[in-house]
Write an enzyme that holds these catalytic residues in place. Sequence first.
Site, short mmCIF file in Angstrom:
data_model
loop_
_atom_site.label_atom_id
_atom_site.label_comp_id
_atom_site.label_asym_id
_atom_site.label_seq_id
_atom_site.Cartn_x
_atom_site.Cartn_y
_atom_site.Cartn_z
N LYS A 100 0.84 -1.54 -0.36
CA LYS A 100 0.39 -0.16 0.60
C LYS A 100 0.81 1.53 0.13
O LYS A 100 0.63 2.31 -0.54
CB LYS A 100 -0.66 -0.04 1.22
CG LYS A 100 -0.19 -0.14 2.33
CD LYS A 100 -0.83 -0.26 3.70
CE LYS A 100 -0.22 -0.82 4.89
NZ LYS A 100 0.00 -2.38 4.72
N VAL A 127 -4.89 -2.33 -0.28
CA VAL A 127 -6.09 -2.78 0.71
C VAL A 127 -6.75 -3.98 1.49
O VAL A 127 -7.67 -3.97 0.64
CB VAL A 127 -6.95 -1.22 -0.21
CG1 VAL A 127 -8.09 -0.58 0.42
CG2 VAL A 127 -6.04 0.04 -0.20
N ILE A 131 -10.07 -8.68 1.28
CA ILE A 131 -11.46 -8.45 0.43
C ILE A 131 -11.57 -8.05 -0.46
O ILE A 131 -10.46 -6.96 -0.60
CB ILE A 131 -12.22 -6.29 1.94
CG1 ILE A 131 -12.38 -7.73 3.21
CG2 ILE A 131 -13.39 -6.94 1.18
CD1 ILE A 131 -12.45 -6.51 4.21
N GLY A 182 0.70 -11.25 18.69
CA GLY A 182 1.37 -10.97 16.70
C GLY A 182 0.25 -10.34 16.13
O GLY A 182 0.38 -10.07 14.86
N ASP A 196 -1.79 3.80 8.69
CA ASP A 196 -1.50 2.25 8.15
C ASP A 196 -3.03 2.66 6.98
O ASP A 196 -3.00 3.02 5.68
CB ASP A 196 -1.66 1.22 8.50
CG ASP A 196 -2.31 0.31 7.78
OD1 ASP A 196 -1.44 -0.72 7.17
OD2 ASP A 196 -3.34 -0.25 7.71
N LYS A 200 -4.70 3.72 2.97
CA LYS A 200 -5.10 2.59 2.90
C LYS A 200 -6.43 3.34 1.78
O LYS A 200 -7.04 3.46 0.92
CB LYS A 200 -6.23 1.94 3.72
CG LYS A 200 -4.79 0.60 3.31
CD LYS A 200 -5.41 -0.10 4.62
CE LYS A 200 -4.48 -1.36 5.14
NZ LYS A 200 -4.57 -2.14 6.38
N GLY A 297 -3.56 -10.96 7.27
CA GLY A 297 -3.75 -12.25 6.96
C GLY A 297 -2.61 -12.64 5.70
O GLY A 297 -2.86 -12.39 5.11
N1 HSE Z 1 -1.41 -4.03 10.10
C1 HSE Z 1 -2.16 -3.65 9.43
C2 HSE Z 1 -3.52 -4.15 9.84
C3 HSE Z 1 -2.11 -5.04 7.88
O1 HSE Z 1 -3.57 -4.32 10.97
O2 HSE Z 1 -4.87 -4.31 8.83
C4 HSE Z 1 -3.16 -4.50 6.86
O3 HSE Z 1 -2.16 -3.96 5.87
#
Ligand code: HSE
Length: 404
Positions: A100, A127, A131, A182, A196, A200, A297
């Site tokens: 991204k 993004v 999905i 994690g 983040d 997106k 994931g």
């Molecule tokens: N760190 C991001 C999240 C990973 O938690 O959605 C996916 O972009």
Amino acid sequence: MINVSILGYGTIGSGVFDILDKNSHIITKRNGEEIHVKSVLDLRDFKGDPVESVLVHDFSEIENDDEVQIVVETMGGLHPAYDFVKACLEKGKSVCTSNKALVAAFGPELLSIAEKKNCNFLFEASVGGGIPIIRPLKTSLAPDEILEISGILNGTTNYILTEMSEKGSDFETVLKDAQDKGYAEKDPSADIEGYDTCRKIAILTSLAYGRQVGFEDIYTEGITKITERDINYAKKLGAKIKIFGSGKKDGDRISAMVAPKLITQEHPLYSVDGVFNAILVKGNMAGDIMFYGQGAGKHATASAVVSDIMEASKHLGINIKTIWEPEKLGLVPFEESISKFFVRLSGTAQDNSAKAGKAFGSLTPVDAGYSDEFAFITEAMTEGTFRKAAEETGNVINKIRIDA
Ligand code: HSE
């Protein structure tokens, strides 16, 4: 047979390798041609891993391999990812990426090279992880004017806010727990500060309106200031706090923002909890459409990359037009954005109610049982008006916007 190379054998790259192997039968059937991984670039060695036989350490082996028609970029970061992707597109190889940061920063330039070279630059996985949202925006929703695109675009922060609400724990405790499990990075700032989500929503808003929306121009607020008390007020209101990325039409202009918002049960994204993501698109003809699923994931994200590989393999030598002009879209200035606000002032209701009414205008008090503060909801007002009112009272503890 279609030959593919993968740049980067990390979580997503190895997921792509895995899916192309495990689902090869169904992929070949649906694609019409077999997709074969010819090489994988990584600096590391993977002794005993099935990738070993196709592993290369030098990018030029892929760049100069005329048999490779499609390249997957799952390295992350801007450099050398940008340089490698550009070099592949210049050679007429299609590129599918999950990166991204790369797409938000260089989307229009890389799309334009792909167009000139009759290949494709595809980024479904950048993004919303697994999905499908980029392709539906470009194809299924192509007849519509997009009135709004907004969503819960970050799994880490949605997990943290959900845990805070369900367990009654504070932000720091839940963050630590998320890191141990994690779900959050060691350095969690990109997620918890909203960066983040910002990248997106910059990509989605750019695609929705066909011009570059600079992530650096989007007002971005993370979740680090959300406390147990905010969560308790939300519960009192029958609401939840979610961090939203949103891009929407505002008259003739477009506004975009990343911020935590209070949403009530009537909101379509109210039940999107834990690590799940969801995106709400409002089309002027199709109406409201919701996309829900795993935003991160290994296999979910890799599945989106593989869908791009299949799309690219069906369009070898044919560019799929994507409208994303490089000229920046001028966004509504932040100070002019309009919201209702939930506000908490320090001090008793008695000390504050007259002062708050004078500064903020008509307000609705909210009582969650804290006698040392006064909380209320304002009418809709601009950010500029809110800022001046907050300065006038001088005792705002926190404020959260309300998404109606
Ligand atoms: N760190 C991001 C999240 C990973 O938690 O959605 C996916 O972009």
